[in-house]
Design a protein around this motif. Structure first.
Motif, PDB file in Angstrom:
ATOM      1  N   ASP A 185      19.013 -37.479  18.130  1.00  0.00           N
ATOM      2  CA  ASP A 185      19.135 -35.713  17.887  1.00  0.00           C
ATOM      3  C   ASP A 185      20.844 -35.309  18.018  1.00  0.00           C
ATOM      4  O   ASP A 185      20.975 -34.140  18.536  1.00  0.00           O
ATOM      5  CB  ASP A 185      18.418 -35.099  18.737  1.00  0.00           C
ATOM      6  CG  ASP A 185      16.788 -35.604  18.671  1.00  0.00           C
ATOM      7  OD1 ASP A 185      16.478 -36.210  17.721  1.00  0.00           O
ATOM      8  OD2 ASP A 185      15.906 -35.201  19.769  1.00  0.00           O
ATOM      9  N   THR A 188      22.449 -31.560  18.539  1.00  0.00           N
ATOM     10  CA  THR A 188      21.581 -30.369  18.907  1.00  0.00           C
ATOM     11  C   THR A 188      21.892 -29.945  20.390  1.00  0.00           C
ATOM     12  O   THR A 188      21.663 -28.850  20.578  1.00  0.00           O
ATOM     13  CB  THR A 188      20.008 -30.709  18.816  1.00  0.00           C
ATOM     14  OG1 THR A 188      19.939 -31.755  19.562  1.00  0.00           O
ATOM     15  CG2 THR A 188      19.814 -31.013  17.481  1.00  0.00           C
ATOM     16  N   ASP A 207      20.893 -35.375  13.721  1.00  0.00           N
ATOM     17  CA  ASP A 207      19.669 -34.596  13.479  1.00  0.00           C
ATOM     18  C   ASP A 207      19.197 -34.282  12.343  1.00  0.00           C
ATOM     19  O   ASP A 207      20.102 -33.803  11.236  1.00  0.00           O
ATOM     20  CB  ASP A 207      19.750 -33.522  14.751  1.00  0.00           C
ATOM     21  CG  ASP A 207      18.361 -33.102  14.916  1.00  0.00           C
ATOM     22  OD1 ASP A 207      17.409 -33.697  15.567  1.00  0.00           O
ATOM     23  OD2 ASP A 207      17.992 -31.712  14.609  1.00  0.00           O
ATOM     24  N   SER A 209      17.816 -31.436  11.351  1.00  0.00           N
ATOM     25  CA  SER A 209      18.433 -29.973  11.089  1.00  0.00           C
ATOM     26  C   SER A 209      19.502 -29.832  10.379  1.00  0.00           C
ATOM     27  O   SER A 209      19.824 -29.122   9.282  1.00  0.00           O
ATOM     28  CB  SER A 209      18.425 -29.319  12.490  1.00  0.00           C
ATOM     29  OG  SER A 209      19.523 -29.866  13.234  1.00  0.00           O
ATOM     30  N   ASP A 220      26.102 -25.800   8.503  1.00  0.00           N
ATOM     31  CA  ASP A 220      25.071 -26.857   8.690  1.00  0.00           C
ATOM     32  C   ASP A 220      25.688 -28.152   7.845  1.00  0.00           C
ATOM     33  O   ASP A 220      26.015 -29.391   8.360  1.00  0.00           O
ATOM     34  CB  ASP A 220      23.759 -26.942   8.120  1.00  0.00           C
ATOM     35  CG  ASP A 220      22.741 -26.279   9.333  1.00  0.00           C
ATOM     36  OD1 ASP A 220      23.382 -26.258  10.292  1.00  0.00           O
ATOM     37  OD2 ASP A 220      21.713 -25.674   8.719  1.00  0.00           O
TER      38      ASP A 220
END
Ligand code: C2E
Ligand code: CA
Ligand code: CA
Ligand code: CA
Length: 284
Positions: A185, A188, A207, A209, A220
């Motif tokens: 991850d 994050t 991650d 996301s 992002d």
């Protein structure tokens, strides 16, 4: 409540607590069964983007509750962590995974273009802090005959940042067994870049996301690009998580990310299906 005592009672709150305690008791009981047959380990392929070769698999635990049926790890892993039951559960997953991993290493066709298979197992913070972890990992390796160089343990970024000195000692002891460490991850948590140099890390897992944000562009996508560049600079392997479509795959490759995992390639699969996948060639 009398005598000046006041109690706030919210029925939903009560129900949630009772439910959690019931699940914890069921989990404890399931782990006490010698067969442990309510649990299973699934394996999700990790692929090399250049040619689609399967370079590894991540072990992910499943629990089929006798009454409630299949439960998501998102439901029971947090309960296992707060209760400490993740320690025996995690040790079981590790042993099961190492046994399968050793079998695949023996049966995998050798030859040009076939990369050695890496086995990845998740480690929770509770396990990292429990005494005996290093011994458990050493025992799983010895028992199965798995080459330590093919084992990767994943630890989330948030865990790695807590209690740094004690964790650092344990992580170095794990590394001394010859295994590799990945940060799960990644991106994050509230990372300070300095810990990347202090901790004996080999792999960054980007991650989901950020992968999801790639097509939206903006911050992002910029962060994904930065993480991949950071990995390159520090000579860390980057694995993108949760890749679901071809556009994401193309985008990641263009950014220089060489490895990925996600439903685009395969879901976490039962042993028999991974067996077939690994035997019938490596390209997905
Ligand atoms: P994780 O380690 O980040 O694992 C990746 C999760 O993303 C898995 O969920 C996997 O099924 C899911 N996933 C993979 N590719 C895709 C995709 O393309 N799209 C989407 N939407 N999801 C994808 P899973 O198996 O439900 O596990 C959830 C979390 O539970 C894991 O997240 C991990 O933190 C924890 N967990 C699972 N097994 C274990 C275990 O044996 N030990 C420990 N400590 N934690 C575990
Ligand atoms: Ca993971
Ligand atoms: Ca992850
Ligand atoms: Ca690269």
């Amino acid at each position: 409540g009398g005598k000046g005592r006041t109690e706030v009672f919210a029925p939903e709150m009560h129900a949630a607590i009772v439910d959690r305690l019931a699940l914890e008791a069921d989990l404890r009981r399931a782990l006490a069964e010698p067969s442990r047959d309510q649990f299973a380990v699934r394996f999700q392929p990790i692929v090399r983007l250049t040619d689609g070769a399967v370079v590894g698999v991540e072990a992910l635990v499943r629990w089929t509750h006798p009454v409630r049926g299949a439960l998501s790890p998102a439901t029971f892993i947090p309960i296992a962590e707060t209760s400490g039951l993740i320690v025996p559960l995690g040790a079981w997953v590790l042993r099961e995974a190492c046994r399968e991993g050793a079998r695949w290493a023996r049966s995998r066709p050798r030859g040009r273009g076939v990369p050695p298979l890496t086995l990845t197992v998740n480690l929770s913070g509770r396990q990292l802090q429990a005494p005996g972890l290093v011994e458990d990992v050493a025992a799983a390796l010895a028992e199965s005959g798995l080459d330590p160089a093919s084992l990767v343990l994943e630890i989330t970024e948030t865990v790695i940042m807590q209690q740094t000195e004690a964790n650092l000692v344990t992580l170095h002891a794990l590394k001394a067994l010859g295994i590799r460490l990945a940060i799960d991850d990644f991106g994050t948590g509230y990372s300070s870049l300095s810990y990347l140099q202090r901790f004996p890390i080999d792999i960054l897992k980007i991650d989901k996301s950020f992968v999801d944000g790639l097509s939206r562009g903006g911050s992002d996508a910029a962060l994904a690009r930065t993480i991949i560049a950071l990995g390159d600079t520090l000579a860390l392997r980057c694995i993108a998580e949760g890749v679901e479509d071809d556009a994401q795959r193309t985008h990641l490759q263009a950014l220089g990310c060489d490895y990925a995992q996600g439903f685009l390639f395969a879901r976490p699969l039962p042993v028999a299906e991974i067996d077939a996948l690994l035997v019938n060639g490596t390209a997905l």
